[in-house]
Write a protein that holds these residues in place. Sequence first.
Motif, PDB file in Angstrom:
ATOM      1  N   MET A 104     -11.071 -17.653  54.543  1.00 14.89           N
ATOM      2  CA  MET A 104     -11.214 -16.627  55.565  1.00 14.89           C
ATOM      3  C   MET A 104      -9.904 -15.898  55.871  1.00 14.89           C
ATOM      4  SD  MET A 104     -14.278 -16.236  56.156  1.00 14.89           S
ATOM      5  CE  MET A 104     -15.475 -17.107  55.147  1.00 14.89           C
ATOM      6  N   LYS A 105      -8.778 -16.515  55.565  1.00 13.17           N
ATOM      7  CA  LYS A 105      -7.499 -15.812  55.710  1.00 13.17           C
ATOM      8  C   LYS A 105      -7.435 -14.638  54.731  1.00 13.17           C
ATOM      9  CE  LYS A 105      -4.898 -19.875  57.272  1.00 13.17           C
ATOM     10  NZ  LYS A 105      -3.777 -20.810  56.937  1.00 13.17           N
ATOM     11  N   GLU A 106      -8.017 -14.824  53.551  1.00 16.77           N
ATOM     12  CA  GLU A 106      -8.056 -13.745  52.562  1.00 16.77           C
ATOM     13  C   GLU A 106      -9.039 -12.654  52.975  1.00 16.77           C
ATOM     14  OE1 GLU A 106      -6.936 -16.508  48.663  1.00 16.77           O
ATOM     15  OE2 GLU A 106      -9.015 -15.880  48.996  1.00 16.77           O
ATOM     16  N   VAL A 107     -10.147 -13.043  53.579  1.00 16.01           N
ATOM     17  CA  VAL A 107     -11.098 -12.054  54.097  1.00 16.01           C
ATOM     18  C   VAL A 107     -10.422 -11.198  55.162  1.00 16.01           C
ATOM     19  CG1 VAL A 107     -13.259 -11.742  55.387  1.00 16.01           C
ATOM     20  CG2 VAL A 107     -13.121 -13.466  53.571  1.00 16.01           C
ATOM     21  N   LYS A 108      -9.647 -11.835  56.036  1.00 12.65           N
ATOM     22  CA  LYS A 108      -8.930 -11.096  57.082  1.00 12.65           C
ATOM     23  C   LYS A 108      -7.905 -10.142  56.480  1.00 12.65           C
ATOM     24  CE  LYS A 108      -6.246 -11.743  61.338  1.00 12.65           C
ATOM     25  NZ  LYS A 108      -5.646 -12.735  62.271  1.00 12.65           N
ATOM     26  N   LEU A 109      -7.177 -10.609  55.481  1.00 17.67           N
ATOM     27  CA  LEU A 109      -6.207  -9.738  54.799  1.00 17.67           C
ATOM     28  C   LEU A 109      -6.888  -8.514  54.201  1.00 17.67           C
ATOM     29  CD1 LEU A 109      -3.844 -12.163  52.832  1.00 17.67           C
ATOM     30  CD2 LEU A 109      -3.149 -10.477  54.543  1.00 17.67           C
ATOM     31  N   GLU A 110      -8.045  -8.720  53.594  1.00 21.11           N
ATOM     32  CA  GLU A 110      -8.754  -7.620  52.952  1.00 21.11           C
ATOM     33  C   GLU A 110      -9.285  -6.626  53.985  1.00 21.11           C
ATOM     34  OE1 GLU A 110     -10.466  -5.286  49.839  1.00 21.11           O
ATOM     35  OE2 GLU A 110      -8.750  -6.645  50.037  1.00 21.11           O
ATOM     36  N   LEU A 111      -9.825  -7.123  55.084  1.00 20.47           N
ATOM     37  CA  LEU A 111     -10.319  -6.232  56.131  1.00 20.47           C
ATOM     38  C   LEU A 111      -9.175  -5.430  56.740  1.00 20.47           C
ATOM     39  CD1 LEU A 111     -12.441  -5.084  57.997  1.00 20.47           C
ATOM     40  CD2 LEU A 111     -12.372  -7.198  59.337  1.00 20.47           C
ATOM     41  N   GLU A 112      -8.062  -6.085  57.015  1.00 15.44           N
ATOM     42  CA  GLU A 112      -6.891  -5.381  57.557  1.00 15.44           C
ATOM     43  C   GLU A 112      -6.402  -4.310  56.568  1.00 15.44           C
ATOM     44  OE1 GLU A 112      -5.579  -5.432  60.444  1.00 15.44           O
ATOM     45  OE2 GLU A 112      -5.811  -7.404  61.387  1.00 15.44           O
ATOM     46  N   SER A 113      -6.410  -4.644  55.273  1.00 18.76           N
ATOM     47  CA  SER A 113      -5.957  -3.688  54.259  1.00 18.76           C
ATOM     48  C   SER A 113      -6.884  -2.485  54.179  1.00 18.76           C
ATOM     49  CB  SER A 113      -5.861  -4.376  52.896  1.00 18.76           C
ATOM     50  OG  SER A 113      -4.868  -5.381  52.892  1.00 18.76           O
ATOM     51  N   GLN A 114      -8.186  -2.726  54.306  1.00 23.71           N
ATOM     52  CA  GLN A 114      -9.131  -1.608  54.261  1.00 23.71           C
ATOM     53  C   GLN A 114      -9.008  -0.731  55.506  1.00 23.71           C
ATOM     54  OE1 GLN A 114     -13.134  -2.470  52.912  1.00 23.71           O
ATOM     55  NE2 GLN A 114     -12.421  -4.029  51.486  1.00 23.71           N
ATOM     56  N   LEU A 115      -8.726  -1.337  56.644  1.00 30.12           N
ATOM     57  CA  LEU A 115      -8.479  -0.545  57.853  1.00 30.12           C
ATOM     58  C   LEU A 115      -7.221   0.307  57.694  1.00 30.12           C
ATOM     59  CD1 LEU A 115      -9.344  -3.169  60.615  1.00 30.12           C
ATOM     60  CD2 LEU A 115     -10.488  -0.970  60.280  1.00 30.12           C
TER      61      LEU A 115
END
Length: 303
Positions: A104-115
């Motif tokens: 889930m840390k990687e999911v958070k990184l990806e969401l932040e990057s897309q934002l």
Amino acid sequence: MKKHLIINADDFGYCEERNKGIVECYKAGAVTSTTLMVSGQAAQQAAELISEYNISVGLHFNITEGQPVCQSLQTSGCTFTDANGWKLGMIGFREALHSQKVDMKEVKLELESQLQKFQSLCGHLPHHVDGHQHVHTLDGVREVFAEVLSSHNISCTRLPVEDVNVPWLNSDWKQFFTSVVNSAVEAKDLFYQNGISSTDHFLGMTTMGSDMDSEMTEERIQSALKAIFSPDNTINKDKSSVSCELMVHPGYPNCDLQGGCGQGPDGFAKSADRLHEVQVLTSSAMQQFYKEQGIKLISFKDL
């Protein structure tokens, strides 16, 4: 009772043909909002069209298709990609999530990057965010999703809670859509606790494309919206204003290998389904229906 309808077109930026269909619908007043897929091949063009036509836009969070937007996840690999660095797909991601293989840390990184990429393309953060293939409501993902949106003061999302007990759906699609609805129901309180609201109703999984198993027709949309906005609907009890999101996927067939999120367009993009949606949404019958029913078309910013 006031009736408010958001008609949101998913996958803006997926390809130029998709962009063309969405803009055509927006200019015709048949789409009121869209969600941008920042990893799409035509995301830059989509951002230019957003600016040109002042389109209300959110982020279409994509963690199932193409490569990660986050650079560090591209170079080091991650738990939601395969050995070649491609995301696992709609079912593959869910299977990995169920097996507790997704970090889930990687999911958070990806969401932040897309934002961040959304902001670089559009000049501002999105007012609303939803999930490509409804991933944002899945157990594990929804907790990260709520945390990130709340930290950026993003206050709107999609809750795909829809009556999927319709006779034209085959058993496989009905089973999948039922799982989507169940996840959305479970996510609702968490989102609201984090200041993230949604519409009162949702429609779109059972009225999509031109396949007979889930076909968009004027009659099906109109019948569903009448039931949704009915005073007899228990959700509407004691409400002076009721809102609904209609999820749509207009566009033109894309046979160009450059479309999609790096792996080329999928079957839905190549088919006539997208054009079928353009034709239904822009029909005079639909516009007349909204007027007769007293349905006001709005965007997520109006909620």
